[in-house]
Write a protein that holds these residues in place. Structure first.
Motif, PDB file in Angstrom:
ATOM      1  N   LEU A 272       5.605  -0.554  -4.163  1.00  0.00           N
ATOM      2  CA  LEU A 272       4.376  -0.703  -3.371  1.00  0.00           C
ATOM      3  C   LEU A 272       4.499  -0.015  -2.018  1.00  0.00           C
ATOM      4  O   LEU A 272       3.568   0.670  -1.579  1.00  0.00           O
ATOM      5  N   PHE A 273       5.643  -0.167  -1.357  1.00  0.00           N
ATOM      6  CA  PHE A 273       5.812   0.488  -0.063  1.00  0.00           C
ATOM      7  C   PHE A 273       6.010   1.992  -0.219  1.00  0.00           C
ATOM      8  O   PHE A 273       5.591   2.761   0.642  1.00  0.00           O
ATOM      9  N   GLY A 274       6.632   2.411  -1.312  1.00  0.00           N
ATOM     10  CA  GLY A 274       6.769   3.843  -1.558  1.00  0.00           C
ATOM     11  C   GLY A 274       5.414   4.509  -1.761  1.00  0.00           C
ATOM     12  O   GLY A 274       5.114   5.544  -1.149  1.00  0.00           O
ATOM     13  N   VAL A 275       4.592   3.914  -2.605  1.00  0.00           N
ATOM     14  CA  VAL A 275       3.252   4.454  -2.855  1.00  0.00           C
ATOM     15  C   VAL A 275       2.433   4.414  -1.569  1.00  0.00           C
ATOM     16  O   VAL A 275       1.749   5.388  -1.216  1.00  0.00           O
ATOM     17  N   ASN A 276       2.510   3.297  -0.858  1.00  0.00           N
ATOM     18  CA  ASN A 276       1.738   3.176   0.375  1.00  0.00           C
ATOM     19  C   ASN A 276       2.150   4.240   1.398  1.00  0.00           C
ATOM     20  O   ASN A 276       1.291   4.862   2.028  1.00  0.00           O
ATOM     21  N   GLY A 277       3.443   4.437   1.565  1.00  0.00           N
ATOM     22  CA  GLY A 277       3.909   5.440   2.514  1.00  0.00           C
ATOM     23  C   GLY A 277       3.428   6.835   2.136  1.00  0.00           C
ATOM     24  O   GLY A 277       2.984   7.605   2.997  1.00  0.00           O
ATOM     25  N   ALA A 278       3.493   7.153   0.847  1.00  0.00           N
ATOM     26  CA  ALA A 278       3.029   8.471   0.382  1.00  0.00           C
ATOM     27  C   ALA A 278       1.533   8.631   0.629  1.00  0.00           C
ATOM     28  O   ALA A 278       1.075   9.692   1.075  1.00  0.00           O
TER      29      ALA A 278
END
Length: 168
Positions: free
Chosen positions: A80-86
């Motif tokens: 979730l944080f990876g997708v959000n950061g991207a």
């Protein structure tokens, strides 16, 4: 994973998102020439706002990771944080680098939904983590309004619009 490594990972996420997003943010003559909504804060306010928001989000990530009930939940936190950061970085690329607020307006919906997904997911095992994302959710909602108004006040955008529609 040790606490120091967990903290470093959360802080690293925030620094990467802020650093890359900031590097893609160009306040140049194109941006200066845009008509902006009356409710838009001054340019200097965005840096401090994003600093607080990303610090809270990094803290949220740390708490969600530490309170996740199992490895699958921890991997979901990372995803979730990876997708959000991207998505956060992509918005800056579309709006400032590509000069396509219209594309950024479509993308910001997915950015907002990525925050909402984290809020909903984390509330079951880390309510504090979920609440720490509330300012991020509200800010991106407000930024979406600003983005919409910039598109409304300045569009259309893109090569075809630049060639066929005279600007006044």
């Amino acid at each position: 994973m040790t606490l120091a490594l967990e903290i470093a990972s959360a802080v690293g996420w925030g620094l990467v998102v802020a650093g890359v997003g900031g590097a893609l943010t160009r306040l140049d003559s194109w941006y200066d020439g845009l008509k902006r909504p009356k409710l838009q804060p001054p340019d200097w306010a965005f840096g401090p706002a994003w600093t607080v928001i990303l610090a809270l989000a990094a803290t949220s990530a740390l708490l969600a990771w530490r309170n996740a009930p199992d490895d699958a939940a921890r991997m979901l936190v990372v995803a979730l944080f990876g997708v959000n950061g991207a998505l956060n970085i992509l918005w800056n690329l579309l709006f400032f680098t590509r000069k396509r607020p219209d594309h950024a307006l479509v993308e910001v919906v997915f950015l907002w939904l990525s925050i909402l997904a984290a809020v909903v997911t984390f509330r079951t095992f880390s309510p504090v983590s979920s609440w720490l994302l509330a300012p991020y959710l509200v800010w991106v909602g407000f930024a979406s309004y600003l983005n919409l108004e910039i598109v409304r006040l300045n569009g259309p955008f893109g090569a075809r619009a630049d060639k066929t529609i005279p600007r006044v």
